[in-house]
Design a protein around this motif. Structure first.
Motif, short mmCIF file in Angstrom:
data_model
loop_
_atom_site.label_atom_id
_atom_site.label_comp_id
_atom_site.label_asym_id
_atom_site.label_seq_id
_atom_site.Cartn_x
_atom_site.Cartn_y
_atom_site.Cartn_z
N ALA A 170 -33.94 29.46 0.92
CA ALA A 170 -32.77 30.32 1.08
C ALA A 170 -33.17 31.71 1.56
CB ALA A 170 -32.03 30.43 -0.24
N GLU A 171 -34.37 32.15 1.17
CA GLU A 171 -34.84 33.48 1.57
C GLU A 171 -35.35 33.47 3.00
OE1 GLU A 171 -37.71 34.95 -1.15
OE2 GLU A 171 -36.50 34.52 -2.91
N THR A 172 -36.07 32.42 3.37
CA THR A 172 -36.71 32.41 4.68
C THR A 172 -35.77 31.92 5.78
OG1 THR A 172 -37.51 30.16 4.41
CG2 THR A 172 -38.94 31.94 3.64
N GLY A 173 -34.84 31.05 5.41
CA GLY A 173 -33.98 30.47 6.42
C GLY A 173 -34.73 29.52 7.33
N VAL A 174 -35.89 29.03 6.88
CA VAL A 174 -36.74 28.18 7.70
C VAL A 174 -36.68 26.75 7.19
CG1 VAL A 174 -39.08 27.72 8.45
CG2 VAL A 174 -38.30 30.06 8.27
N VAL A 175 -36.53 25.82 8.07
CA VAL A 175 -36.58 24.41 7.71
C VAL A 175 -38.04 23.99 7.68
CG1 VAL A 175 -35.97 22.08 8.42
CG2 VAL A 175 -34.35 23.94 8.74
N VAL A 176 -38.46 23.34 6.59
CA VAL A 176 -39.85 22.98 6.40
C VAL A 176 -40.01 21.49 6.56
CG1 VAL A 176 -41.80 23.09 4.83
CG2 VAL A 176 -40.03 24.83 4.72
N GLY A 177 -41.02 21.06 7.29
CA GLY A 177 -41.26 19.64 7.46
C GLY A 177 -42.67 19.28 7.06
N MET A 178 -42.91 18.05 6.65
CA MET A 178 -44.24 17.61 6.31
C MET A 178 -44.38 16.15 6.64
SD MET A 178 -46.24 17.63 2.65
CE MET A 178 -45.34 16.26 1.96
N ASP A 179 -45.53 15.76 7.14
CA ASP A 179 -45.85 14.37 7.37
C ASP A 179 -47.09 14.00 6.58
OD1 ASP A 179 -44.35 14.36 10.35
OD2 ASP A 179 -44.49 12.48 9.30
N ARG A 180 -47.11 12.88 5.95
CA ARG A 180 -48.31 12.35 5.30
C ARG A 180 -48.48 10.90 5.73
NH1 ARG A 180 -50.58 15.56 1.57
NH2 ARG A 180 -49.33 17.11 0.50
N THR A 181 -49.19 10.70 6.86
CA THR A 181 -49.39 9.35 7.37
C THR A 181 -50.84 9.15 7.69
OG1 THR A 181 -48.91 10.09 9.62
CG2 THR A 181 -47.09 9.20 8.37
N PRO B 60 -49.51 14.72 11.45
CA PRO B 60 -50.03 13.61 10.66
C PRO B 60 -51.40 13.16 11.17
CG PRO B 60 -48.44 12.79 12.24
CD PRO B 60 -48.41 14.29 12.36
N ASN B 61 -52.07 12.32 10.37
CA ASN B 61 -53.33 11.73 10.81
C ASN B 61 -53.12 10.94 12.10
OD1 ASN B 61 -54.84 12.68 8.67
ND2 ASN B 61 -54.51 10.85 7.42
N GLY B 62 -54.07 11.05 13.00
CA GLY B 62 -53.98 10.31 14.25
C GLY B 62 -53.15 11.00 15.32
N ALA B 63 -52.61 12.17 15.00
CA ALA B 63 -51.76 12.86 15.97
C ALA B 63 -52.57 13.53 17.06
CB ALA B 63 -50.89 13.90 15.26
N GLY B 64 -53.84 13.86 16.77
CA GLY B 64 -54.68 14.53 17.75
C GLY B 64 -55.15 15.90 17.34
N LYS B 65 -54.93 16.30 16.08
CA LYS B 65 -55.33 17.64 15.63
C LYS B 65 -56.84 17.83 15.69
CE LYS B 65 -53.69 17.83 11.45
NZ LYS B 65 -53.42 16.39 11.26
N THR B 66 -57.59 16.86 15.18
CA THR B 66 -59.05 16.99 15.18
C THR B 66 -59.59 17.01 16.60
OG1 THR B 66 -59.26 15.91 13.02
CG2 THR B 66 -61.21 15.93 14.44
N THR B 67 -59.05 16.16 17.47
CA THR B 67 -59.47 16.16 18.87
C THR B 67 -59.19 17.52 19.50
OG1 THR B 67 -59.04 13.79 19.07
CG2 THR B 67 -59.16 15.06 21.11
N LEU B 68 -58.07 18.10 19.16
CA LEU B 68 -57.71 19.41 19.70
C LEU B 68 -58.72 20.48 19.26
CD1 LEU B 68 -55.55 20.51 21.53
CD2 LEU B 68 -54.09 20.86 19.53
N LEU B 69 -59.11 20.45 17.99
CA LEU B 69 -60.12 21.39 17.51
C LEU B 69 -61.45 21.18 18.23
CD1 LEU B 69 -59.50 21.51 13.65
CD2 LEU B 69 -58.86 23.21 15.36
N ARG B 70 -61.81 19.92 18.47
CA ARG B 70 -63.06 19.62 19.17
C ARG B 70 -63.01 20.11 20.62
NH1 ARG B 70 -66.78 16.19 17.19
NH2 ARG B 70 -67.28 15.46 19.30
#
Length: 278
Positions: free
Chosen positions: A267-278, A40-50
């Motif tokens: 059902a095909e992938t067997g993967v649990v998908v998550g999303m955050d929008r904050t 989510p926003n504010g998690a630190g993704k942009t800082t990590l890229l920098r």
């Protein structure tokens, strides 16, 4: 992490303005690997890229590129794609002109035409499927088309690592899928290590090899089915997080907030998908 990793972050911590932005972040990306940087926003993704780009020095840990401590400019191994075009779209620049800036955008004067320069631009446009609008003005292109041009510009320097900051933001579903397919092909066919920042995992789900999920300044990295789990996300957020399947959709419930995302063939992938929008 292995000895073959192109990019490796070891226990990265960043403190800015008295605030801890990142703590103990470790992950690696190998040549030919397509990795999603999710959070989510504010998690630190942009800082990590920098930090990876050398624009923000870490207060702890280190960044290794090709097994050696990364220099300020990365030795030309890194290509970067910003979220938006940093050019006035009213300027009379063609798509091929924008791609050419990746060769000589930091030089004074007008570039001298040459067959080799034209060939490099053409190859970069073809690599992202943008050759048909190479001579169109950049301001006339759609958001998805402009993103392809920006990726081509980053490719012109023949990087080994490609970093992308939210390239799927504000794109329609078809454009999202097109960009993700291009990036997967670049990774798997050309051996480029690709790290893409995004809020939503869903458009990436069927193509990425690994995920780095960032929350509250910390990160967990691994296969999607390993990381997008209630126990892993709960540990990151420091509070209870539930990942649920409901009527073909996935609900990520964190505290009092509930977020919903459409899963791609769960059902095909067997993967649990998550999303955050904050």
């Amino acid at each position: 992490m292995t000895d073959n990793d192109l990019l490796r972050l070891e226990n990265i911590g960043v403190r800015l303005g008295g605030r801890q932005i990142l703590s103990g972040v470790s992950f690696a990306v190998a040549p030919g690997q397509f990795t999603g940087l999710i959070g989510p926003n504010g998690a630190g993704k942009t800082t990590l890229l920098r930090v990876i780009l050398g624009l923000t020095p870490p207060t702890e840990g280190r960044v290794l590129l090709n097994g050696s401590p990364k220099t300020r400019h990365g030795g030309g191994l890194i290509g970067y794609v910003p979220q938006k075009l940093a050019i006035d779209q009213d300027m009379p620049l063609r798509a091929r002109d924008v791609v050419g800036l990746g060769i000589d955008g930091n030089k004074l004067g007008f570039p001298l035409p040459s067959a080799s320069r034209r060939q490099r631009i053409t190859e970069a446009l073809e690599a992202v499927g943008a050759e048909r609008y190479a001579d169109a003005r950049i301001g006339e292109l759609s958001g998805g088309e402009q993103q392809r041009v920006l990726i081509a510009q980053a490719l012109i320097g023949r990087p080994k690592l490609l970093l992308l900051d939210e390239p799927l933001a504000n794109l329609d579903l078809r454009s999202e899928q097109g960009i993700v397919s291009v990036l997967a092909r670049l990774a798997h066919e050309q051996g480029i290590a690709v790290l893409i920042s995004a809020h939503d995992l869903n458009p990436l789900l069927r193509e990425i090899d690994t995920v780095v999920y960032v929350a509250a300044g910390r990160a967990a990295a691994g296969r999607t089915d390993e990381i997008i789990q209630s126990d892993v996300l709960s540990a990151l957020y420091g509070s209870r997080v539930d990942v649920l399947h409901v009527n073909g959709r996935v609900l990520v419930i964190a505290g009092d907030e509930q977020q919903e995302a459409q899963a791609h063939h769960p059902a095909e992938t067997g993967v649990v998908v998550g999303m955050d929008r904050t």
